[in-house]
Design an enzyme around this catalytic site. Structure first.
Site, PDB file in Angstrom:
ATOM      1  N   LYS A   1       1.810  -2.845   6.117  1.00  0.00           N
ATOM      2  CA  LYS A   1       1.988  -2.740   4.693  1.00  0.00           C
ATOM      3  C   LYS A   1       2.953  -2.010   3.857  1.00  0.00           C
ATOM      4  O   LYS A   1       4.137  -2.985   3.345  1.00  0.00           O
ATOM      5  CB  LYS A   1       1.129  -1.587   3.944  1.00  0.00           C
ATOM      6  CG  LYS A   1      -0.574  -2.299   3.717  1.00  0.00           C
ATOM      7  CD  LYS A   1      -0.433  -3.619   3.362  1.00  0.00           C
ATOM      8  CE  LYS A   1      -2.026  -3.739   2.818  1.00  0.00           C
ATOM      9  NZ  LYS A   1      -2.158  -5.229   1.562  1.00  0.00           N
TER      10      LYS A   1
ATOM     11  N   SER B   1       1.382  -1.027  -0.275  1.00  0.00           N
ATOM     12  CA  SER B   1      -0.064  -0.134   0.257  1.00  0.00           C
ATOM     13  C   SER B   1       0.663   1.543   0.303  1.00  0.00           C
ATOM     14  O   SER B   1       1.961   1.177   0.519  1.00  0.00           O
ATOM     15  CB  SER B   1      -1.028   0.063   0.851  1.00  0.00           C
ATOM     16  OG  SER B   1      -1.497   1.180   1.540  1.00  0.00           O
TER      17      SER B   1
ATOM     18  N   THR C   1     -13.013   0.304  -2.990  1.00  0.00           N
ATOM     19  CA  THR C   1     -13.096  -1.273  -3.015  1.00  0.00           C
ATOM     20  C   THR C   1     -14.389  -1.254  -2.369  1.00  0.00           C
ATOM     21  O   THR C   1     -15.212  -0.454  -1.950  1.00  0.00           O
ATOM     22  CB  THR C   1     -11.945  -1.785  -1.769  1.00  0.00           C
ATOM     23  OG1 THR C   1     -11.346  -0.889  -0.770  1.00  0.00           O
ATOM     24  CG2 THR C   1     -10.874  -2.333  -2.690  1.00  0.00           C
TER      25      THR C   1
ATOM     26  N   TYR D   1      -2.215  -0.679  10.643  1.00  0.00           N
ATOM     27  CA  TYR D   1      -2.190  -1.212   8.963  1.00  0.00           C
ATOM     28  C   TYR D   1      -1.593  -0.792   8.108  1.00  0.00           C
ATOM     29  O   TYR D   1      -0.468  -1.411   7.936  1.00  0.00           O
ATOM     30  CB  TYR D   1      -3.893  -0.403   8.145  1.00  0.00           C
ATOM     31  CG  TYR D   1      -3.851  -0.764   7.068  1.00  0.00           C
ATOM     32  CD1 TYR D   1      -4.522  -1.733   6.683  1.00  0.00           C
ATOM     33  CD2 TYR D   1      -2.878   0.203   5.814  1.00  0.00           C
ATOM     34  CE1 TYR D   1      -4.309  -2.118   4.888  1.00  0.00           C
ATOM     35  CE2 TYR D   1      -3.420   0.686   4.452  1.00  0.00           C
ATOM     36  CZ  TYR D   1      -3.949  -0.755   3.981  1.00  0.00           C
ATOM     37  OH  TYR D   1      -4.519  -1.287   2.350  1.00  0.00           O
TER      38      TYR D   1
END
Length: 143
Positions: free
Chosen positions: A51, A32, A82, A47
């Site tokens: 990543k 990411s 998404t 997160y």
């Protein structure tokens, strides 16, 4: 960590079990842009560091498997529309506006925006590329 890091590692390892004996292959791990920057305004430290781990994993595996003919690279998307982000943004239209305003192209990416990058990384067009990261982030990390 289990999905982003362990899941990526175990998947790459299983793919390599097939690719190494055949002497070729291309593995693309999904990192990411968050591996490179600290996102605002949301708080998402777990997160981000997961990543970053995936990005570094791609580099590490690329070096370990380079002589076997298996290439490993990381694809790092920016803010993408998404199913998950659409669900989150359905309750927070201001966050969507913030993300779009922070992205130089002025919009969030569609999953289809990643198709060309995936094809490139998996094809012989990138046969001299391993251990690299390809960011598809609408210019977010360029600022």
């Amino acid at each position: 960590m289990d999905i982003n890091v362990h899941g990526a590692f175990f998947t790459a390892r299983e793919a390599a079990k097939i690719m190494i004996p055949q002497g070729s292959g291309s593995i693309v791990l999904i990192s990411s842009m968050s591996a490179n920057i600290v996102n605002i305004p949301q708080q998402q430290t777990p997160y981000n560091f997961s990543k970053a781990a995936v990005k570094h994993m791609a580099s590490s595996l690329a070096i370990e498997w380079a002589k076997t003919g298996v290439r490993v690279n990381a694809l790092s998307p920016g803010y993408m529309l998404t199913k998950l982000t659409k669900t989150i943004l359905a309750n927070d239209s201001q966050l969507k506006k913030t993300w779009e305003n922070l992205t130089p192209v002025g919009r969030m990416g569609e999953p289809e925006d990643l198709a060309g990058a995936i094809v490139y990384l998996c094809s012989d067009a990138s046969k001299f590329m391993t251990g690299s990261e390809l960011r598809v982030d609408g210019g977010y990390c360029a600022i």
